[in-house]
Enzyme design. Sequence first.
Site, short mmCIF file in Angstrom:
data_model
loop_
_atom_site.label_atom_id
_atom_site.label_comp_id
_atom_site.label_asym_id
_atom_site.label_seq_id
_atom_site.Cartn_x
_atom_site.Cartn_y
_atom_site.Cartn_z
N HIS A 136 0.79 -1.27 -0.26
CA HIS A 136 0.05 -0.08 0.05
C HIS A 136 0.88 1.11 -0.16
O HIS A 136 1.81 1.60 0.68
CB HIS A 136 -1.01 0.00 1.14
CG HIS A 136 -1.95 -0.89 1.08
ND1 HIS A 136 -2.50 -1.72 2.23
CD2 HIS A 136 -2.60 -1.43 0.06
CE1 HIS A 136 -3.53 -2.45 1.77
NE2 HIS A 136 -3.59 -2.44 0.55
N GLU A 139 1.90 3.51 3.09
CA GLU A 139 2.65 2.54 4.10
C GLU A 139 4.02 2.48 3.72
O GLU A 139 4.61 1.32 4.24
CB GLU A 139 1.78 1.07 4.25
CG GLU A 139 0.30 1.49 4.71
CD GLU A 139 -0.42 0.17 4.56
OE1 GLU A 139 0.15 -1.19 4.81
OE2 GLU A 139 -1.79 0.28 4.85
N HIS A 282 2.76 -4.38 6.92
CA HIS A 282 1.73 -3.13 6.54
C HIS A 282 1.74 -2.38 7.63
O HIS A 282 2.37 -2.42 8.71
CB HIS A 282 0.30 -3.70 6.22
CG HIS A 282 0.26 -4.41 5.05
ND1 HIS A 282 -0.53 -3.89 4.09
CD2 HIS A 282 0.48 -5.62 4.69
CE1 HIS A 282 -0.55 -4.81 2.99
NE2 HIS A 282 -0.12 -5.98 3.55
N GLU A 341 0.97 -5.72 11.04
CA GLU A 341 0.66 -4.24 11.15
C GLU A 341 1.44 -3.49 11.95
O GLU A 341 1.30 -3.75 13.39
CB GLU A 341 -0.90 -4.31 11.53
CG GLU A 341 -2.01 -4.91 10.50
CD GLU A 341 -2.17 -4.10 9.16
OE1 GLU A 341 -1.63 -3.13 9.05
OE2 GLU A 341 -2.89 -4.77 8.34
#
Length: 371
Positions: A136, A139, A282, A341
Amino acid sequence: MEIYLTENCSINTLANHFQLPVELILQSNPLVNSLNLEEGSTLHIPGWRIDGTDSFESIRFDYPYDLKKAKLMETPLIHPKVEYDFDALQRDLQLLEGNFPFIRKKEIGKSVLGLPIYELIIGNGPKKVHMNGAFHANEWITTAVMMNWLEDYLMMIVKGDVFNGREVRKLYEEVTLSFVPMVNPDGVNLVLCPSRIPEDVLQSVIVLNDDKEDFSQWKANIRGVDLNNQYPAFWEIEKERKIPKSPAPRDFPGNAPLTEPEAMAMAILVEESNFDCVAAFHTQGEEIYWGYLNYEPKRAAKMVNEFKRLSGYKPVRNIDSHAGFRDWFVYKNRKPGFTVELGRGVNPLPLSQYDEIYEKSHGIFWSLLYM
């Protein structure tokens, strides 16, 4: 560091002088095909430098007469705590390749705008571990942190260090690490330096972005497709329920699976490489997603508990989400796959969080190698 042999020499003698395994010297000099070297040969010695010089300075080093001038690198080569765009990645890859020439770099594909998607391969062991970042666009900090982990690993291989009771050189011998630090280079550049996007493309992207020139919330690739919603693991469910039904800054899964070159490059890499496990990094939430519809193997639970111990991140077995890279890997291969994450807050996470993210998460990198 490059050395010039002023007399005949053996690889074993070099290995003893520089305190390196013979195999590491050979892998840093792929054109060398003999254990005995002739006067006039030049060789790369990974992780060493001439005292008082920068790592890339081209200064003749006569071996063995200049041995007293040689020293192990002690300070980092790269400084990733910056807005980490594709140019920053290129710069740091050049530094790492030049100083740790046992790295193998491959171009596994190109982005929509023709930027290379790089895979770095470290080691030759039977266990195959894959890690990636920046699926992404906003990110991008994942790439910076991953490159930091990578340099740590390379330097510890050269030094023969130990992490968490594991000999790092043994990890290098046992594991083949596949490392794709930036899956979405066009998107990262759009978020951080939109002036580098061709003007005609930029104007079309502005339209997708509700006529705004602030791309800080952009997650997709340059065509407005969310690369982490592109994989054939119940993709149809995500296509049906995602709100964007056409290209958008985030969440649009495309009109079919694997339409985007970046997603396809990663799929082909997985198909050809037979990885034992994968981890996609991420942001944000300090959580680790590790299950997928009970297709994950039992050992994934043991692995994620080790990640939790080292990072403090929360394991989450199942979420109502499909079509992601990790989802597809677990679904297709019945092997461990993790979405990690990093950090907390609102994307894009600020660089003020960098040190905390690095400190909490670097143990996950290491445990992926030794678990």
